[in-house]
Structure formats: structure tokens, C-alpha cells
Write a protein that holds these residues in place. Structure first.
Motif, mmCIF file in Angstrom:
data_model
loop_
_atom_site.group_PDB
_atom_site.id
_atom_site.type_symbol
_atom_site.label_atom_id
_atom_site.label_comp_id
_atom_site.label_asym_id
_atom_site.label_seq_id
_atom_site.Cartn_x
_atom_site.Cartn_y
_atom_site.Cartn_z
ATOM 1 N N ILE A 209 0.844 -1.191 0.000
ATOM 2 C CA ILE A 209 0.000 0.000 0.000
ATOM 3 C C ILE A 209 0.876 1.237 0.000
ATOM 4 O O ILE A 209 1.914 1.280 0.667
ATOM 5 N N LYS A 210 0.458 2.243 -0.738
ATOM 6 C CA LYS A 210 1.119 3.545 -0.722
ATOM 7 C C LYS A 210 0.182 4.567 -0.100
ATOM 8 O O LYS A 210 -0.947 4.737 -0.544
ATOM 9 N N GLU A 211 0.673 5.215 0.931
ATOM 10 C CA GLU A 211 -0.112 6.265 1.583
ATOM 11 C C GLU A 211 0.522 7.618 1.324
ATOM 12 O O GLU A 211 1.750 7.769 1.392
ATOM 13 N N VAL A 212 -0.326 8.607 1.053
ATOM 14 C CA VAL A 212 0.141 9.970 0.823
ATOM 15 C C VAL A 212 0.077 10.733 2.141
ATOM 16 O O VAL A 212 -0.973 10.821 2.782
ATOM 17 N N THR A 213 1.220 11.243 2.564
ATOM 18 C CA THR A 213 1.330 12.024 3.791
ATOM 19 C C THR A 213 1.885 13.400 3.446
ATOM 20 O O THR A 213 2.366 13.628 2.323
ATOM 21 N N PRO A 214 1.817 14.335 4.387
ATOM 22 C CA PRO A 214 2.405 15.660 4.122
ATOM 23 C C PRO A 214 3.880 15.582 3.737
ATOM 24 O O PRO A 214 4.380 16.449 3.027
ATOM 25 N N ALA A 215 4.566 14.544 4.207
ATOM 26 C CA ALA A 215 5.986 14.396 3.877
ATOM 27 C C ALA A 215 6.219 13.690 2.546
ATOM 28 O O ALA A 215 7.350 13.550 2.098
ATOM 29 N N GLY A 216 5.126 13.193 1.930
ATOM 30 C CA GLY A 216 5.265 12.508 0.662
ATOM 31 C C GLY A 216 4.618 11.134 0.697
ATOM 32 O O GLY A 216 3.878 10.783 1.620
ATOM 33 N N GLN A 230 -7.655 -10.638 -6.535
ATOM 34 C CA GLN A 230 -8.317 -10.257 -7.771
ATOM 35 C C GLN A 230 -9.581 -9.438 -7.515
ATOM 36 O O GLN A 230 -10.075 -8.753 -8.420
ATOM 37 N N HIS A 231 -10.090 -9.496 -6.290
ATOM 38 C CA HIS A 231 -11.302 -8.744 -5.934
ATOM 39 C C HIS A 231 -11.018 -7.635 -4.914
ATOM 40 O O HIS A 231 -11.956 -6.937 -4.510
ATOM 41 N N ARG A 232 -9.760 -7.497 -4.512
ATOM 42 C CA ARG A 232 -9.387 -6.509 -3.474
ATOM 43 C C ARG A 232 -10.302 -6.664 -2.261
ATOM 44 O O ARG A 232 -10.849 -5.705 -1.720
ATOM 45 N N LEU A 233 -10.407 -7.907 -1.802
ATOM 46 C CA LEU A 233 -11.333 -8.274 -0.738
ATOM 47 C C LEU A 233 -10.577 -9.027 0.339
ATOM 48 O O LEU A 233 -9.747 -9.893 0.047
ATOM 49 N N ALA A 234 -10.862 -8.703 1.604
ATOM 50 C CA ALA A 234 -10.139 -9.327 2.714
ATOM 51 C C ALA A 234 -11.079 -9.658 3.864
ATOM 52 O O ALA A 234 -12.109 -9.004 4.062
ATOM 53 N N GLY A 260 -8.813 0.209 3.559
ATOM 54 C CA GLY A 260 -9.956 0.787 2.870
ATOM 55 C C GLY A 260 -9.562 1.929 1.947
ATOM 56 O O GLY A 260 -10.056 2.031 0.816
ATOM 57 N N ARG A 261 -8.665 2.774 2.422
ATOM 58 C CA ARG A 261 -8.214 3.891 1.582
ATOM 59 C C ARG A 261 -7.450 3.387 0.359
ATOM 60 O O ARG A 261 -7.387 4.067 -0.672
ATOM 61 N N ALA A 262 -6.871 2.192 0.487
ATOM 62 C CA ALA A 262 -6.137 1.608 -0.641
ATOM 63 C C ALA A 262 -7.051 0.800 -1.562
ATOM 64 O O ALA A 262 -6.572 0.166 -2.505
ATOM 65 N N GLY A 263 -8.337 0.822 -1.277
ATOM 66 C CA GLY A 263 -9.280 0.134 -2.150
ATOM 67 C C GLY A 263 -9.532 -1.318 -1.813
ATOM 68 O O GLY A 263 -10.101 -2.054 -2.622
ATOM 69 N N VAL A 264 -9.132 -1.745 -0.604
ATOM 70 C CA VAL A 264 -9.386 -3.119 -0.176
ATOM 71 C C VAL A 264 -10.617 -3.125 0.722
ATOM 72 O O VAL A 264 -10.660 -2.417 1.734
#
Length: 319
Positions: A209-216, A230-234, A260-264
């Protein structure tokens, strides 16, 4: 003469050595024609020292003519040549069925649901243990779903191959606890066994997962108990023991928010939900919907089969 350990005694051996590096599978299969079946000879082998303490001891031989009839020993006849990788050597003239052969042999003793549990255990990061307060201990995987299926396919002509192959088709690697295994089995075993017939998930796999923070942008690696990439389901299983503390609850909530923010899409599963027929049914149908499928049961006896499966599987350790 040599002693060959099989069936539930071999499974006991693999459960007794959870963290050690397992002995290498033999590239050749020693002949069962040299197997000893006499009680006096058997007592000279250090079976109990190696963890095989339950009685009777299950041993293998090539011929029924030398079978020993005793309350202390059960002899199983395997008259055909065994494929390479069937045994590991654990002492002088002492052989134990490899994890793959152990799984195959247990097909003669267990129905498909229980055999599936054995497969998950051999491919997972735990072993059942009567000595542990939780009912299991951490362990190294000693096999994989692919290896169990491949070995089973090499056992053509042996009794039980159809059942063993059927159970192997429902396995996944890397389960971390009996309850994770039970959750997967209840979801994925077919309707004929009382399950919901969902796709087999990956277990405890990395989710990048990649998270966007104020530092980048920050890369994170999370693990999901059950995951359908394949379904982004957990599914995240919350055991009573490990998730009751407020700090753990907050940590789990943060993990789910990150996923959730990563689409899972994350479905939580507590022990109470697992034990509830209605709650688990709702969760299973929700998961099926997110895989693009619907649970269509065309068996009038499905409720009875489901109850039988749940009764069997939920007898496993709770955590």
C-alpha cells in the motif's frame, strides 16, 4: 529390519516438531518389504522420544502376511511401490511418512472436512497441541497446497486418492491459526460438504500500500488473514484473546482504514460471528457478492449439512 510410521502417528510426529527444520524427504523410497511389525522389535525404536506417544502406533508394511494384531500397534498394508519423497528418516532404520504422504494416508481415516483441516495445518504456521493453553503452537509450514496435490496425483492406484485429491483442492498456504483455517474452510468447502463454495483465498499474504502524507508518499506492507487479490477483498479474523485490549482494537481499526483507503474491502470476523449461523451466513453472502457471485444453494439438505460441518469444524481451538 526397519520401522515405518504412518497415519495419525506420523501426524503426531509432525505436530511434535513445530519449529525445527524438518528432515529432508528421501529422494528414493525405502522398501516396505523390509518393514518390521513385531512388538518386540518395535519397542526398540525411540518412537516416544520423537513425540509419537499416542497408542496405538500406526505402522506401514508391504504385506498382510506379517501384520501384527495388537492393541498397541495398527499395521497398514501398502503393497504398491511408494513414490520418491514418501518418507523422511528420523533415526537408524526408522522412517516417518512425509507430510505429503501423511496427508494422503489420513484420507483413509478422516472425512473431507477434517482432512482439509489437516492440510491447512501442515501448510500453515501452527500445529495443534494439547499442551498449549490456546490449543496450538506456532510452527513452520512443512508442506504446501501445491505439494500435497502434486503428491496425491502421484498416488494413482492407491485407495483414497479421490478423497485426498478432493480435499487438497480446497487448501491454501500460510494459515496462522486454527480459527483462520476454520473460517476459510466454512467459506470455501462446497455445498455438498456444508460450505459456501467461495473461491479459495490467499492467507496472510502481503498487501503493498502507498499512503500519501504531508511528507510525501509512504510505502506500507500489511497482511490480511484471508485475501482475494483479484477482488481486493479481505477477511480479518478477530480472536477473543488477541483483539480484546483497547490498544489492539484501535490498531486493528487503523489497519482497516488504511486498507480501505487503498481500495481493499475488509470484512471483520469475530469468534461470536463465526459461531452464529445467521451472522456467518450474512458474512459469507456479503463476501460472495463482492467476488461477483451469489450463493445459490440447490440442496434441500444444505442446512443439515452446514450444521454438521460447523459442529465438526468449530470443535477446533478457538484462537
Amino acid at each position: 529390519m526397519a520401522l515405518f510410521i504412518g497415519h495419525s502417528s506420523a501426524l503426531e510426529y509432525w505436530r511434535t516438531h513445530p519449529l525445527g527444520r524438518p528432515p529432508a524427504r528421501l529422494s528414493h523410497s525405502p522398501s516396505l518389504a523390509n518393514a518390521t511389525t513385531g512388538i518386540r522389535e518395535i519397542t526398540t525404536f525411540p518412537c516416544k522420544m520423537l513425540g509419537m506417544r499416542e497408542s496405538p502406533l500406526h505402522i506401514l508394511t508391504a504385506s498382510s502376511s506379517g501384520r501384527n494384531r495388537s492393541k498397541r500397534v495398527v499395521c497398514h498394508v501398502l503393497s504398491q511401490p511408494m513414490p520418491a519423497g514418501s518418507f523422511v528418516k528420523v533415526g537408524k532404520n526408522l522412517y516417518v511418512a512425509s507430510p505429503e504422504l501423511t496427508f494422503f494416508l489420513m484420507a483413509s481415516q478422516l472425512p473431507i472436512p477434517e482432512l482439509t483441516l489437516v492440510g491447512y495445518e501442515l501448510c500453515g504456521y501452527y500445529r495443534l497441541s494439547n499442551d498449549a493453553p490456546s490449543g496450538f503452537v506456532k510452527a513452520r509450514p512443512v508442506s504446501s497446497a501445491a505439494k500435497l496435490l502434486a503428491f496425491t496425483n502421484r498416488m494413482q492406484g492407491f485407495a483414497g486418492v479421490k478423497k485426498a485429491r478432493r480435499a487438497a483442492e480446497f487448501l491454501s498456504d500460510r494459515s496462522a491459526s486454527p480459527r483462520e483455517t476454520v473460517t476459510a474452510a466454512l467459506l470455501c468447502l462446497p455445498h455438498a460438504e456444508g460450505g459456501y463454495g467461495l473461491e479459495i483465498p490467499q492467507m496472510n499474504r502481503e498487501v503493498q500500500i502507498k499512503e500519501v502524507t504531508p511528507a510525501g508518499s509512504v510505502a506500507k506492507t500489511l497482511y490480511c488473514d484471508l485475501y482475494w487479490p483479484q477482488h481486493r477483498l479481505a477477511v480479518e479474523y478477530d480472536s477473543d484473546r488477541h483483539h480484546a485490549a483497547p490498544r489492539n482494537i484501535a490498531h486493528d481499526s487503523k489497519r482497516r482504514s488504511t486498507l480501505g483507503r487503498a481500495g481493499v474491502y475488509v470484512v471483520s470476523m469475530t469468534n461470536d460471528q463465526l459461531k452464529s449461523v445467521r451472522d456467518f451466513d450474512e458474512a459469507a453472502r456479503l463476501l460472495a457478492k463482492h467476488t461477483g457471485r451469489r450463493v445459490r444453494v440447490r440442496r434441500d439438505d444444505f442446512p443439515a449439512r452446514r450444521l454438521r460441518l460447523r459442529t465438526t469444524l468449530l470443535a477446533q481451538p478457538r484462537r
